[in-house]
Structures are given as structure tokens and as C-alpha cells.
Scaffold this motif. Sequence first.
Motif, PDB file in Angstrom:
ATOM      1  N   TYR A  12       0.837  -1.206   0.000  1.00  0.00           N
ATOM      2  CA  TYR A  12       0.000   0.000   0.000  1.00  0.00           C
ATOM      3  C   TYR A  12       0.868   1.250   0.000  1.00  0.00           C
ATOM      4  O   TYR A  12       2.030   1.230   0.407  1.00  0.00           O
ATOM      5  N   TRP A  13       0.294   2.333  -0.489  1.00  0.00           N
ATOM      6  CA  TRP A  13       0.903   3.664  -0.368  1.00  0.00           C
ATOM      7  C   TRP A  13      -0.210   4.699  -0.391  1.00  0.00           C
ATOM      8  O   TRP A  13      -1.302   4.443  -0.899  1.00  0.00           O
ATOM      9  N   ILE A  14       0.086   5.867   0.178  1.00  0.00           N
ATOM     10  CA  ILE A  14      -0.895   6.946   0.207  1.00  0.00           C
ATOM     11  C   ILE A  14      -0.151   8.278   0.158  1.00  0.00           C
ATOM     12  O   ILE A  14       1.014   8.368   0.588  1.00  0.00           O
ATOM     13  N   GLY A  32      -5.658   7.690   9.751  1.00  0.00           N
ATOM     14  CA  GLY A  32      -6.211   6.350   9.908  1.00  0.00           C
ATOM     15  C   GLY A  32      -6.777   5.760   8.635  1.00  0.00           C
ATOM     16  O   GLY A  32      -7.487   4.739   8.681  1.00  0.00           O
ATOM     17  N   LEU A  33      -6.466   6.354   7.481  1.00  0.00           N
ATOM     18  CA  LEU A  33      -7.049   5.895   6.218  1.00  0.00           C
ATOM     19  C   LEU A  33      -6.402   4.607   5.713  1.00  0.00           C
ATOM     20  O   LEU A  33      -7.102   3.719   5.221  1.00  0.00           O
ATOM     21  N   ILE A  34      -5.074   4.507   5.822  1.00  0.00           N
ATOM     22  CA  ILE A  34      -4.419   3.289   5.351  1.00  0.00           C
ATOM     23  C   ILE A  34      -4.788   2.079   6.222  1.00  0.00           C
ATOM     24  O   ILE A  34      -5.100   1.013   5.693  1.00  0.00           O
ATOM     25  N   PRO A  35      -4.785   2.182   7.552  1.00  0.00           N
ATOM     26  CA  PRO A  35      -5.262   1.022   8.321  1.00  0.00           C
ATOM     27  C   PRO A  35      -6.671   0.596   7.919  1.00  0.00           C
ATOM     28  O   PRO A  35      -6.952  -0.599   7.805  1.00  0.00           O
ATOM     29  N   VAL A  89       0.721   0.987  10.969  1.00  0.00           N
ATOM     30  CA  VAL A  89      -0.475   0.429  10.327  1.00  0.00           C
ATOM     31  C   VAL A  89      -0.745  -0.976  10.844  1.00  0.00           C
ATOM     32  O   VAL A  89      -1.855  -1.279  11.293  1.00  0.00           O
ATOM     33  N   VAL A  90       0.264  -1.851  10.814  1.00  0.00           N
ATOM     34  CA  VAL A  90       0.034  -3.233  11.256  1.00  0.00           C
ATOM     35  C   VAL A  90      -0.186  -3.295  12.762  1.00  0.00           C
ATOM     36  O   VAL A  90      -0.898  -4.176  13.255  1.00  0.00           O
ATOM     37  N   GLU A  91       0.418  -2.348  13.499  1.00  0.00           N
ATOM     38  CA  GLU A  91       0.180  -2.299  14.945  1.00  0.00           C
ATOM     39  C   GLU A  91      -1.286  -1.982  15.231  1.00  0.00           C
ATOM     40  O   GLU A  91      -1.921  -2.628  16.078  1.00  0.00           O
ATOM     41  N   LYS A  92      -1.836  -1.002  14.527  1.00  0.00           N
ATOM     42  CA  LYS A  92      -3.238  -0.639  14.722  1.00  0.00           C
ATOM     43  C   LYS A  92      -4.169  -1.789  14.358  1.00  0.00           C
ATOM     44  O   LYS A  92      -5.232  -1.958  14.964  1.00  0.00           O
ATOM     45  N   ASN A 149       5.948   4.603   9.765  1.00  0.00           N
ATOM     46  CA  ASN A 149       4.541   4.839   9.423  1.00  0.00           C
ATOM     47  C   ASN A 149       3.837   3.533   9.097  1.00  0.00           C
ATOM     48  O   ASN A 149       2.713   3.281   9.548  1.00  0.00           O
ATOM     49  N   SER A 150       4.487   2.683   8.305  1.00  0.00           N
ATOM     50  CA  SER A 150       3.871   1.422   7.926  1.00  0.00           C
ATOM     51  C   SER A 150       3.799   0.453   9.105  1.00  0.00           C
ATOM     52  O   SER A 150       2.843  -0.319   9.229  1.00  0.00           O
TER      53      SER A 150
END
Length: 201
Positions: free
Chosen positions: A102-104, A112-115, A148-151, A144-145
Motif C-alpha cells: 500500500y501507499w498513500i 487512519g485511512l491506510i489502516p 499500520v500493522v500495529e493498529k 509509518n507502515s
Amino acid sequence: MAWPVTLHHGPLTLRPLRAGDRAAWTELRSRNGDWLRPWEATMPPGGGARPTSFRSLAHRLTRMARRGQAMPFAIEVDGRFAGQVTVNNIVRGSANFASIGYWIGQEHAGRGLIPLAVALAIDHCFRVEGLHRIEVAIRPENTNSLRVVEKLGLERCGYAPRYLHINGAWRDHVLFGITAEECPGGLVARLEASKTQSSQE
């Protein structure tokens, strides 16, 4: 495979990447070149040629989707192109596995959009496509990434030295994975429950 498919949640939409996204894709990536470059996949010497244009990239990903090998989603936020989530390396049979990248754009980061986008894609993989396991590979420096996996509550499952050719060199990656049994209620629901709990603390 159920493709093409469009997924929605609040202001966020995942829909198939298409050739008509060229102008928005090019503009966003040009504006975010420095933000994206450290994490961009590159071709190693002798690794073959990358698509030379967005149109050829979109056509290649569409062909892969039709063969059941990938799901290339464009991310839209309030109707504007904002990035990509791609389910790739889809393997059926006894593995029933895929990976997600993924990328944004930087202007959309931290909201919180990528999570949410990754959660939507994984829920679709498990509930509709019947996949069993999803993995995400992340450079250890990409904080940053990693957030994402932490969230999302994805567990670290390995460390892969020189795993992918990124930004001109072979780079180590940390591997995170999740199986369908680990999120029976879905990752979107898990993410929203986590937000609610955080707001009450």
C-alpha cells in the motif's frame, strides 16, 4: 475471483485501479516523490523491465486481476484519488495465501485511512475470496507502515534479510501475518473497537 469489486466505508472507497486514473496518479506521485521514494520497489539488475508508463502498469495489474493473481485497488477519499492498496501474490490450493502492499499521499497520512483501507481489503480477502492467510512485508525503518500493522493487530511472524529490491538496493523486511481464524469479526470491526476504546481511556 470476485473482480472487479468496490468496497466502501465512510469517506473511503476502494475500487479497481484503471487506465483513466493516469492524471490523478501521476500528479499525486509527482507531488509525493520524496515521501514515497525510500519505500518504492525497484528492479534489480537482470530483473526485467518495469512498466514504462502508468497505462502499461494499469493494464498489467488488470490482466493479473483477471487471472486471479492480484486485486489492484485505488484508494479514494471523498471521491479523490489518494493512493493504492494491492493484494498480490495470490496463491490458491493448500496455501490459500496473499500479500498486501500500500501507499498513500502524504497529505492523507495520519488520519487512519491506510489502516482502514488495509482492513477493508483483508476482510474482503477472507470473507469473499476465502483466502486463509495475508502477509505484509515492511522495512524496519518504515515507522509509518509499522504503525499500520500495529493498529490492525497483525503479529510479527518473521524477518527476511534482503527480501525486496527497494529504492535501488536489496532491503531487509519484517514480516507480519494474519489468518482468517484470528479475526472472525473482521479487521474493520476490530479497528473501530480499538478507536472506541482509545477514546474512552
